[in-house]
Design a protein around this motif. Sequence first.
Motif, short mmCIF file in Angstrom:
data_model
loop_
_atom_site.label_atom_id
_atom_site.label_comp_id
_atom_site.label_asym_id
_atom_site.label_seq_id
_atom_site.Cartn_x
_atom_site.Cartn_y
_atom_site.Cartn_z
N GLY A 31 80.28 19.13 48.64
CA GLY A 31 79.32 18.85 47.59
C GLY A 31 80.00 18.30 46.36
O GLY A 31 81.20 18.05 46.34
N SER A 36 72.27 18.10 37.43
CA SER A 36 71.05 18.31 38.22
C SER A 36 71.14 17.53 39.51
O SER A 36 71.75 16.45 39.56
CB SER A 36 69.81 17.89 37.42
N CYS A 37 70.53 18.05 40.55
CA CYS A 37 70.56 17.41 41.86
C CYS A 37 69.54 16.29 41.92
O CYS A 37 68.47 16.35 41.30
CB CYS A 37 70.24 18.43 42.95
N GLU A 41 69.15 15.43 47.40
CA GLU A 41 70.22 16.42 47.40
C GLU A 41 69.66 17.83 47.36
O GLU A 41 68.55 18.06 46.90
CB GLU A 41 71.16 16.21 46.22
N GLU A 42 70.47 18.76 47.85
CA GLU A 42 70.08 20.17 47.89
C GLU A 42 71.10 21.01 47.13
O GLU A 42 72.31 20.78 47.24
CB GLU A 42 70.02 20.63 49.35
N LEU A 43 70.63 21.98 46.37
CA LEU A 43 71.50 22.90 45.64
C LEU A 43 72.03 23.92 46.64
O LEU A 43 71.26 24.62 47.30
CB LEU A 43 70.72 23.60 44.53
N ARG A 52 75.72 22.47 38.88
CA ARG A 52 75.20 22.80 40.20
C ARG A 52 75.99 22.04 41.26
O ARG A 52 76.35 20.89 41.06
CB ARG A 52 73.73 22.40 40.29
N CYS A 54 75.73 20.14 44.50
CA CYS A 54 74.68 19.47 45.26
C CYS A 54 75.27 18.77 46.48
O CYS A 54 76.33 18.16 46.40
CB CYS A 54 73.97 18.44 44.39
N THR A 56 74.16 16.09 49.69
CA THR A 56 73.16 15.14 50.15
C THR A 56 72.54 15.63 51.44
O THR A 56 73.24 16.03 52.37
CB THR A 56 73.80 13.75 50.37
#
Length: 67
Positions: A31, A36-37, A41-43, A52, A54, A56
Motif C-alpha cells: 500500500g 485519503s484513499c 482504493e481500500e483502507l 491512511r 491505501c 488499489t
Amino acid sequence: MKRFIFLFAVLLFLVPAKNSFFDKKCLKLKGRCVNSCAKNEELVALCQKTLRCCVTLQPCEKNKDND
C-alpha cells in the motif's frame, strides 16, 4: 523525579520506532500512505501522522462459463 525524567526519555525514543512500524506494515501490504484513499482504493491500515494506508482494489474477473 529522576524516574519521571527517565521514563519520559524512554518514551521519547520509542515514538519514532512505533511510527516506522506502521509504515513498514503498509509497505508489506503493498500500500501507500496518503491523506485519503481514492475511489478505487481500500483502507487496510494506518500509517504515522494520521495518514491512511491505501491499497488499489483489484477488479473481479468474470467467469468465462457464464458468458
